[in-house]
Write a protein that holds these residues in place. Structure first.
Motif, PDB file in Angstrom:
ATOM      1  N   VAL A   1      13.661  -4.231 -14.001  1.00  7.28           N
ATOM      2  CA  VAL A   1      13.146  -5.078 -12.909  1.00  7.28           C
ATOM      3  C   VAL A   1      13.798  -4.686 -11.584  1.00  7.28           C
ATOM      4  CG1 VAL A   1      13.037  -7.449 -12.040  1.00  7.28           C
ATOM      5  CG2 VAL A   1      12.477  -6.970 -14.426  1.00  7.28           C
ATOM      6  N   ALA A   2      15.098  -4.409 -11.600  1.00  5.57           N
ATOM      7  CA  ALA A   2      15.800  -4.015 -10.374  1.00  5.57           C
ATOM      8  C   ALA A   2      15.263  -2.693  -9.833  1.00  5.57           C
ATOM      9  CB  ALA A   2      17.300  -3.907 -10.630  1.00  5.57           C
TER      10      ALA A   2
ATOM     11  N   ASP B   1      12.071  -3.521  -8.154  1.00  6.64           N
ATOM     12  CA  ASP B   1      12.347  -4.212  -6.895  1.00  6.64           C
ATOM     13  C   ASP B   1      12.645  -3.207  -5.787  1.00  6.64           C
ATOM     14  OD1 ASP B   1      12.013  -6.795  -7.914  1.00  6.64           O
ATOM     15  OD2 ASP B   1      14.169  -7.101  -8.242  1.00  6.64           O
TER      16      ASP B   1
ATOM     17  N   GLU C   1       6.635  -9.367 -14.445  1.00 10.14           N
ATOM     18  CA  GLU C   1       7.786  -8.766 -15.119  1.00 10.14           C
ATOM     19  C   GLU C   1       7.465  -8.461 -16.581  1.00 10.14           C
ATOM     20  OE1 GLU C   1      11.144 -11.310 -14.276  1.00 10.14           O
ATOM     21  OE2 GLU C   1      11.071 -10.797 -12.129  1.00 10.14           O
TER      22      GLU C   1
ATOM     23  N   ASP D   1      17.272  -2.670 -21.238  1.00  5.99           N
ATOM     24  CA  ASP D   1      17.932  -3.360 -20.134  1.00  5.99           C
ATOM     25  C   ASP D   1      16.876  -3.928 -19.173  1.00  5.99           C
ATOM     26  OD1 ASP D   1      19.461  -4.296 -18.041  1.00  5.99           O
ATOM     27  OD2 ASP D   1      20.771  -2.546 -17.977  1.00  5.99           O
ATOM     28  N   PHE D   2      16.435  -5.143 -19.483  1.00 12.15           N
ATOM     29  CA  PHE D   2      15.390  -5.820 -18.705  1.00 12.15           C
ATOM     30  C   PHE D   2      15.755  -5.885 -17.221  1.00 12.15           C
ATOM     31  CE2 PHE D   2      13.660  -9.683 -16.827  1.00 12.15           C
ATOM     32  CZ  PHE D   2      12.310  -9.577 -17.134  1.00 12.15           C
ATOM     33  N   ASP D   3      16.980  -6.301 -16.946  1.00 12.34           N
ATOM     34  CA  ASP D   3      17.397  -6.459 -15.550  1.00 12.34           C
ATOM     35  C   ASP D   3      17.368  -5.146 -14.788  1.00 12.34           C
ATOM     36  OD1 ASP D   3      17.766  -9.216 -15.846  1.00 12.34           O
ATOM     37  OD2 ASP D   3      19.861  -8.973 -16.442  1.00 12.34           O
TER      38      ASP D   3
ATOM     39  N   LYS E   1       8.250 -13.691  -6.708  1.00 16.26           N
ATOM     40  CA  LYS E   1       9.289 -14.706  -6.910  1.00 16.26           C
ATOM     41  C   LYS E   1       8.904 -16.068  -6.343  1.00 16.26           C
ATOM     42  CE  LYS E   1      12.904 -11.236  -7.003  1.00 16.26           C
ATOM     43  NZ  LYS E   1      14.089 -10.684  -6.366  1.00 16.26           N
TER      44      LYS E   1
END
Length: 109
Positions: A76-77, A80, A48, A71-73, A38
């Motif tokens: 990534v979550a 993470d 990503e 669901d991209f988010d 980030k």
């Protein structure tokens, strides 16, 4: 049957990756690099994109949609959280684990 085959392929890929096979691109980096991505927009985007492309590649090889519409988010979550928990893992190995988790969920009736 095809879901079983995907699971078997993922299990084999995980074993091969742990045995020292090459993972190229962002997947060859550590989870620490993922967590630090980030700090730089270009690195963030490339890491990503690598992850989503990897999961998309696994998804397209299967009979069932593993990613629930993409669901991209959520993808990534997941990474993470995984990388915070195990920073020394390689991104590619963590991505294989995500793929196996998604395949298991997709295989449930």
């Amino acid at each position: 049957m095809k879901a079983f085959a995907i699971g078997l392929v993922l299990a084999c890929l995980s074993t091969v990756a742990d045995a020292g096979s090459s993972i190229i691109g962002a997947g060859s980096q550590s989870c620490t690099a993922w967590t630090n991505r980030k700090k730089n927009a270009v690195v963030k985007g490339s890491f990503e994109s690598w992850l989503v492309g990897f999961i998309s590649g696994l998804n397209i090889s299967g009979e069932r949609d593993m990613v629930g519409g993409g669901d991209f988010d959520a993808i990534v979550a997941w990474m993470d959280q995984r990388c915070l928990a195990t920073p020394s893992d390689r991104i590619g190995i963590a991505a294989l684990d995500l793929g196996m988790e998604l395949a298991r969920k997709a295989a449930k009736p």
